[in-house]
Write a protein that holds these residues in place. Sequence first.
Motif, PDB file in Angstrom:
ATOM      1  N   THR A  19       0.640  -1.158  -0.114  1.00 23.12           N
ATOM      2  CA  THR A  19      -0.066  -0.113  -0.039  1.00 23.12           C
ATOM      3  C   THR A  19       1.004   1.243   0.096  1.00 23.12           C
ATOM      4  OG1 THR A  19      -1.609  -1.405   0.984  1.00 23.12           O
ATOM      5  CG2 THR A  19      -1.935   1.058   1.342  1.00 23.12           C
ATOM      6  N   GLY A  20       1.432   1.611  -1.083  1.00 22.12           N
ATOM      7  CA  GLY A  20       2.366   2.838  -1.277  1.00 22.12           C
ATOM      8  C   GLY A  20       3.803   2.176  -1.004  1.00 22.12           C
ATOM      9  N   ALA A  21       4.828   2.853  -1.666  1.00 15.61           N
ATOM     10  CA  ALA A  21       6.106   2.728  -1.255  1.00 15.61           C
ATOM     11  C   ALA A  21       6.338   3.219   0.289  1.00 15.61           C
ATOM     12  CB  ALA A  21       6.915   3.554  -2.146  1.00 15.61           C
ATOM     13  N   LYS A  22       5.722   3.517   0.748  1.00 15.68           N
ATOM     14  CA  LYS A  22       5.787   3.959   2.157  1.00 15.68           C
ATOM     15  C   LYS A  22       5.683   2.623   3.044  1.00 15.68           C
ATOM     16  CE  LYS A  22       4.552   8.184   4.268  1.00 15.68           C
ATOM     17  NZ  LYS A  22       3.610   9.193   4.516  1.00 15.68           N
ATOM     18  N   GLN A  23       4.567   1.747   2.620  1.00 19.01           N
ATOM     19  CA  GLN A  23       4.274   0.463   3.141  1.00 19.01           C
ATOM     20  C   GLN A  23       5.404  -0.392   3.020  1.00 19.01           C
ATOM     21  OE1 GLN A  23       1.070  -2.262   2.633  1.00 19.01           O
ATOM     22  NE2 GLN A  23       1.078  -2.981   4.673  1.00 19.01           N
ATOM     23  N   SER A  50      10.170  10.014   6.223  1.00 22.81           N
ATOM     24  CA  SER A  50       9.769   8.953   6.975  1.00 22.81           C
ATOM     25  C   SER A  50      10.844   8.138   7.293  1.00 22.81           C
ATOM     26  CB  SER A  50       8.623   8.395   6.405  1.00 22.81           C
ATOM     27  OG  SER A  50       7.402   9.285   6.117  1.00 22.81           O
ATOM     28  N   TYR A  51      12.020   8.113   6.683  1.00 18.87           N
ATOM     29  CA  TYR A  51      13.063   6.907   6.679  1.00 18.87           C
ATOM     30  C   TYR A  51      13.336   6.714   8.174  1.00 18.87           C
ATOM     31  CZ  TYR A  51      14.284   7.202   1.873  1.00 18.87           C
ATOM     32  OH  TYR A  51      13.950   7.143   0.549  1.00 18.87           O
ATOM     33  N   ALA A  52      13.767   8.049   8.804  1.00 20.87           N
ATOM     34  CA  ALA A  52      14.256   8.208  10.411  1.00 20.87           C
ATOM     35  C   ALA A  52      13.203   7.679  11.360  1.00 20.87           C
ATOM     36  CB  ALA A  52      14.715   9.164  10.645  1.00 20.87           C
ATOM     37  N   TYR A  93      18.511   5.347   0.960  1.00 21.54           N
ATOM     38  CA  TYR A  93      18.670   6.630   0.155  1.00 21.54           C
ATOM     39  C   TYR A  93      18.025   6.428  -0.817  1.00 21.54           C
ATOM     40  CZ  TYR A  93      21.294   4.056  -3.187  1.00 21.54           C
ATOM     41  OH  TYR A  93      21.532   2.925  -4.376  1.00 21.54           O
ATOM     42  N   SER A  94      17.450   7.618  -1.416  1.00 17.19           N
ATOM     43  CA  SER A  94      16.593   7.743  -2.646  1.00 17.19           C
ATOM     44  C   SER A  94      17.377   8.581  -3.662  1.00 17.19           C
ATOM     45  CB  SER A  94      15.149   8.778  -2.303  1.00 17.19           C
ATOM     46  OG  SER A  94      15.452   9.748  -1.967  1.00 17.19           O
ATOM     47  N   SER A  95      17.444   8.130  -5.145  1.00 20.67           N
ATOM     48  CA  SER A  95      17.927   8.672  -6.325  1.00 20.67           C
ATOM     49  C   SER A  95      16.994   8.497  -7.323  1.00 20.67           C
ATOM     50  CB  SER A  95      19.282   8.241  -6.589  1.00 20.67           C
ATOM     51  OG  SER A  95      19.722   8.792  -7.717  1.00 20.67           O
ATOM     52  N   PHE A 108      10.831  16.513  -7.983  1.00 19.69           N
ATOM     53  CA  PHE A 108      10.282  17.962  -8.190  1.00 19.69           C
ATOM     54  C   PHE A 108      10.439  18.986  -7.138  1.00 19.69           C
ATOM     55  CE2 PHE A 108       6.746  14.596  -8.704  1.00 19.69           C
ATOM     56  CZ  PHE A 108       6.486  14.540  -7.184  1.00 19.69           C
ATOM     57  N   TYR A 109      11.594  18.886  -6.422  1.00 17.86           N
ATOM     58  CA  TYR A 109      11.839  19.677  -5.338  1.00 17.86           C
ATOM     59  C   TYR A 109      12.880  20.565  -5.451  1.00 17.86           C
ATOM     60  CZ  TYR A 109       8.984  15.749  -3.355  1.00 17.86           C
ATOM     61  OH  TYR A 109       8.204  14.739  -3.226  1.00 17.86           O
ATOM     62  N   VAL A 110      12.997  21.781  -5.087  1.00 17.78           N
ATOM     63  CA  VAL A 110      14.408  22.547  -4.622  1.00 17.78           C
ATOM     64  C   VAL A 110      14.445  22.596  -3.218  1.00 17.78           C
ATOM     65  CG1 VAL A 110      14.824  23.842  -6.770  1.00 17.78           C
ATOM     66  CG2 VAL A 110      12.853  24.648  -5.210  1.00 17.78           C
TER      67      VAL A 110
HETATM   68  N1  PMP Z   1       9.679   7.413  -1.046  1.00 15.62           N
HETATM   69  C1  PMP Z   1      10.095   8.718  -1.203  1.00 15.62           C
HETATM   70  C2  PMP Z   1      11.423   9.162  -1.696  1.00 15.62           C
HETATM   71  C3  PMP Z   1       8.905   9.894  -1.497  1.00 15.62           C
HETATM   72  O1  PMP Z   1       9.132  10.986  -1.829  1.00 15.62           O
HETATM   73  C4  PMP Z   1       7.579   9.145  -1.433  1.00 15.62           C
HETATM   74  C5  PMP Z   1       6.522  10.042  -1.527  1.00 15.62           C
HETATM   75  N2  PMP Z   1       5.533   9.923  -1.150  1.00 15.62           N
HETATM   76  C6  PMP Z   1       7.448   7.652  -0.931  1.00 15.62           C
HETATM   77  C7  PMP Z   1       8.683   6.885  -0.761  1.00 15.62           C
HETATM   78  C8  PMP Z   1       6.271   7.064  -0.518  1.00 15.62           C
HETATM   79  O2  PMP Z   1       5.371   7.020  -1.719  1.00 15.62           O
HETATM   80  P1  PMP Z   1       4.099   6.255  -1.825  1.00 15.62           P
HETATM   81  O3  PMP Z   1       3.721   5.804  -0.374  1.00 15.62           O
HETATM   82  O4  PMP Z   1       2.966   7.380  -2.291  1.00 15.62           O
HETATM   83  O5  PMP Z   1       4.376   5.216  -2.781  1.00 15.62           O
END
Ligand code: PMP
Length: 395
Positions: A99-103, A128-130, A171-173, A323-325
């Motif tokens: 349910t989202g990448a967050k989950q 949210s990582y920390a 990390y995110s890239s 899409f951030y500065v």
């Molecule tokens: N990772 C990053 C870097 C994000 O910016 C977000 C933003 N929503 C998410 C994960 C989570 O995305 P989502 O749960 O909407 O798939």
Amino acid sequence: MDKRLSTRVNEMATSATLAMAAKTRELKEQGIDVIGLSLGEPDFPVPDYVKQAAIQAIEDNYHSYTPVDGYGDLKNAIITKFKRDNNLSYVPSQIVVSTGAKQSLANLTMVLLNEGDEVLLPAPYWVSYADQCKVAGGVPKEIATSIETDFKVTAEALEAAITPKTKLIIYSSPCNPSGSVYSRKELRKLADVLVKYPDIIVISDEIYEHINFGSGHTSMAEFDDMYERTVVVNGVSKAFSMTGWRIGYIGGPEWIARACNKMQGQVTSGTNCIAQRATITALENPPSKIKFMVDAFKERRTLILKLLADINGFKTNVPEGAFYVFPDVSYFFGKTLRGKNINTASDFSLYLLEEAKVATVTGEAFGDPNCIRISYATSESEIKEAMKRVKAALD
Ligand code: PMP
Ligand code: GLU
């Protein structure tokens, strides 16, 4: 803090991005004309072909509980996408839909961390990582970077941060919040350090993969010597403007995927059936179909950088994706603006909300107390109006 609640939740920070979005909504409901540049959410509608697939799924009577880790044909579409876009090979037991990448990320910290395990977070990192790590008993360890090095972690800084307790690096890239994109060469240098520490697992958040302005996307999992211990996180929220549809997924080692499946089976079960059917169509279509959105983000990036350069006190890097500065606003610290003392990025962000009616997010939430995050996933006219207001509030 309410003592009846668990220490776990009492010690957890509220998501700063979502808190600012809620505040913006609240002010708008009160009739206040706030421009929301706080939430990372594309303003485009969901592509028609994806909408049609969802409508078709309803018509076809999809309604039941779904397999916990996702429909088999969705997993196959994800496998094809990984091969097509990233040259990565997976089998279905290595894929989990959530349910989202967050989950997806929450599952990973829950299944991988024990009390006291350290998690390396090159800062700035996604908000949210920390706290997800802390909830799972882990200890976030920030690795500082600087705007001069485009907010990217160096191999030396990475190696210096590793201890016998290091379990994960996340990390995110392209990066949320800095927009930085690691090149293949840069990632290889980090991999050269990590190969010396075979117990460290890499979580590579690639949710902004397609929102890249030309530098090309590389995944850590593409390196043969990292594949076995890298988990790729991705989803449809950003590239397909499907934030509310809540579909994220991972590709990674089977033992980790199985554990995520087990965790998810006790927490949420399989995610929404209609959104899963629509995601098959989203992923099966070539990325060229969503290029118009990426082109628009690129133009907006140029616009916002130009407008920010015109305001004294903002120092920016040139984001290569997302899409951030993430400007450094420390120039304003110690100053008094319209009677308000500005000592931190939070003070500054609040000042912009109150005086310019522009919502941003403090960099403190992303592990960088000198910066604020501005999302430019909104129309050019809103960006122009927002920057006009910011300039007026700071002049
Ligand atoms: N990772 C990053 C870097 C994000 O910016 C977000 C933003 N929503 C998410 C994960 C989570 O995305 P989502 O749960 O909407 O798939
Ligand atoms: N990822 C987006 C952001 O960073 C959405 C908000 C969230 O999920 O925290 O703004």
